[in-house]
Design a protein around this motif. Sequence first.
Motif, PDB file in Angstrom:
ATOM      1  N   ILE A  54       0.854  -1.182   0.000  1.00  0.00           N
ATOM      2  CA  ILE A  54       0.000   0.000   0.000  1.00  0.00           C
ATOM      3  C   ILE A  54       0.896   1.240   0.000  1.00  0.00           C
ATOM      4  O   ILE A  54       1.860   1.299   0.763  1.00  0.00           O
ATOM      5  CB  ILE A  54      -0.915   0.014   1.251  1.00  0.00           C
ATOM      6  CG1 ILE A  54      -1.769  -1.255   1.315  1.00  0.00           C
ATOM      7  CG2 ILE A  54      -1.810   1.245   1.249  1.00  0.00           C
ATOM      8  CD1 ILE A  54      -2.549  -1.402   2.605  1.00  0.00           C
ATOM      9  N   PRO A  55       0.591   2.230  -0.837  1.00  0.00           N
ATOM     10  CA  PRO A  55       1.392   3.458  -0.822  1.00  0.00           C
ATOM     11  C   PRO A  55       1.394   4.104   0.572  1.00  0.00           C
ATOM     12  O   PRO A  55       0.388   4.067   1.291  1.00  0.00           O
ATOM     13  CB  PRO A  55       0.690   4.361  -1.832  1.00  0.00           C
ATOM     14  CG  PRO A  55      -0.065   3.431  -2.724  1.00  0.00           C
ATOM     15  CD  PRO A  55      -0.455   2.272  -1.858  1.00  0.00           C
ATOM     16  N   LEU A  56       2.510   4.699   0.931  1.00  0.00           N
ATOM     17  CA  LEU A  56       2.690   5.285   2.263  1.00  0.00           C
ATOM     18  C   LEU A  56       1.582   6.269   2.615  1.00  0.00           C
ATOM     19  O   LEU A  56       1.005   6.192   3.705  1.00  0.00           O
ATOM     20  CB  LEU A  56       4.059   5.977   2.350  1.00  0.00           C
ATOM     21  CG  LEU A  56       4.353   6.727   3.650  1.00  0.00           C
ATOM     22  CD1 LEU A  56       4.369   5.775   4.832  1.00  0.00           C
ATOM     23  CD2 LEU A  56       5.661   7.475   3.527  1.00  0.00           C
ATOM     24  N   ASN A 102      -7.593   8.723  -0.410  1.00  0.00           N
ATOM     25  CA  ASN A 102      -7.727   7.460  -1.135  1.00  0.00           C
ATOM     26  C   ASN A 102      -8.219   7.686  -2.556  1.00  0.00           C
ATOM     27  O   ASN A 102      -7.802   6.988  -3.475  1.00  0.00           O
ATOM     28  CB  ASN A 102      -8.657   6.502  -0.378  1.00  0.00           C
ATOM     29  CG  ASN A 102      -7.945   5.807   0.733  1.00  0.00           C
ATOM     30  OD1 ASN A 102      -7.059   4.999   0.490  1.00  0.00           O
ATOM     31  ND2 ASN A 102      -8.279   6.141   1.964  1.00  0.00           N
ATOM     32  N   LEU A 103      -9.090   8.652  -2.774  1.00  0.00           N
ATOM     33  CA  LEU A 103      -9.558   8.954  -4.131  1.00  0.00           C
ATOM     34  C   LEU A 103      -8.420   9.505  -4.988  1.00  0.00           C
ATOM     35  O   LEU A 103      -8.313   9.189  -6.168  1.00  0.00           O
ATOM     36  CB  LEU A 103     -10.710   9.960  -4.083  1.00  0.00           C
ATOM     37  CG  LEU A 103     -12.046   9.450  -3.556  1.00  0.00           C
ATOM     38  CD1 LEU A 103     -13.043  10.596  -3.463  1.00  0.00           C
ATOM     39  CD2 LEU A 103     -12.579   8.333  -4.441  1.00  0.00           C
ATOM     40  N   ARG A 104      -7.580  10.323  -4.395  1.00  0.00           N
ATOM     41  CA  ARG A 104      -6.451  10.914  -5.115  1.00  0.00           C
ATOM     42  C   ARG A 104      -5.476   9.839  -5.587  1.00  0.00           C
ATOM     43  O   ARG A 104      -4.888   9.924  -6.638  1.00  0.00           O
ATOM     44  CB  ARG A 104      -5.723  11.915  -4.228  1.00  0.00           C
ATOM     45  CG  ARG A 104      -4.557  12.596  -4.910  1.00  0.00           C
ATOM     46  CD  ARG A 104      -3.719  13.413  -3.949  1.00  0.00           C
ATOM     47  NE  ARG A 104      -3.086  12.600  -2.924  1.00  0.00           N
ATOM     48  CZ  ARG A 104      -1.888  12.007  -3.049  1.00  0.00           C
ATOM     49  NH1 ARG A 104      -1.215  12.143  -4.158  1.00  0.00           N
ATOM     50  NH2 ARG A 104      -1.385  11.309  -2.067  1.00  0.00           N
ATOM     51  N   SER A 105      -5.320   8.786  -4.807  1.00  0.00           N
ATOM     52  CA  SER A 105      -4.333   7.762  -5.139  1.00  0.00           C
ATOM     53  C   SER A 105      -4.900   6.669  -6.052  1.00  0.00           C
ATOM     54  O   SER A 105      -4.159   5.810  -6.505  1.00  0.00           O
ATOM     55  CB  SER A 105      -3.800   7.116  -3.854  1.00  0.00           C
ATOM     56  OG  SER A 105      -4.837   6.387  -3.234  1.00  0.00           O
ATOM     57  N   ALA A 106      -6.200   6.707  -6.317  1.00  0.00           N
ATOM     58  CA  ALA A 106      -6.814   5.659  -7.134  1.00  0.00           C
ATOM     59  C   ALA A 106      -6.519   5.823  -8.606  1.00  0.00           C
ATOM     60  O   ALA A 106      -6.151   6.795  -9.109  1.00  0.00           O
ATOM     61  CB  ALA A 106      -8.322   5.628  -6.905  1.00  0.00           C
TER      62      ALA A 106
END
Length: 106
Positions: A54-56, A102-106
């Motif tokens: 999972i990204p930091l 979480n939306l930004r990283s999707a």
Amino acid sequence: MKAYLFLAVAVVSELFGTSLLKASEGLTRVYPSIGMVLCFGVAFYSLSLSLQQIPLGVAYAIWSGAGTALTVVIGIVVWKEAANVTTTFGILLIIAGVVLVNLRSA
């Protein structure tokens, strides 16, 4: 998916550790203090395992956001701390922040 299981373990063990920190009464009670150290050890180890996939930023947002919001709930339910509209709004803002990260990283 296994990484999110490790992240969940990290959150839960952090919640127990934080509650034991409160119960330790400033680290003056031995058993809650020992339990707190063990729980935080499990929390950080589990978080480190989740970071393998999972990204930091995402993992930390979930860990800290869920931990903060649930700690407030535990404070209210277990420790009989005061709850008000400001507290509720703050928890909702924390949850919204975690969702946005979480939306930004999707």
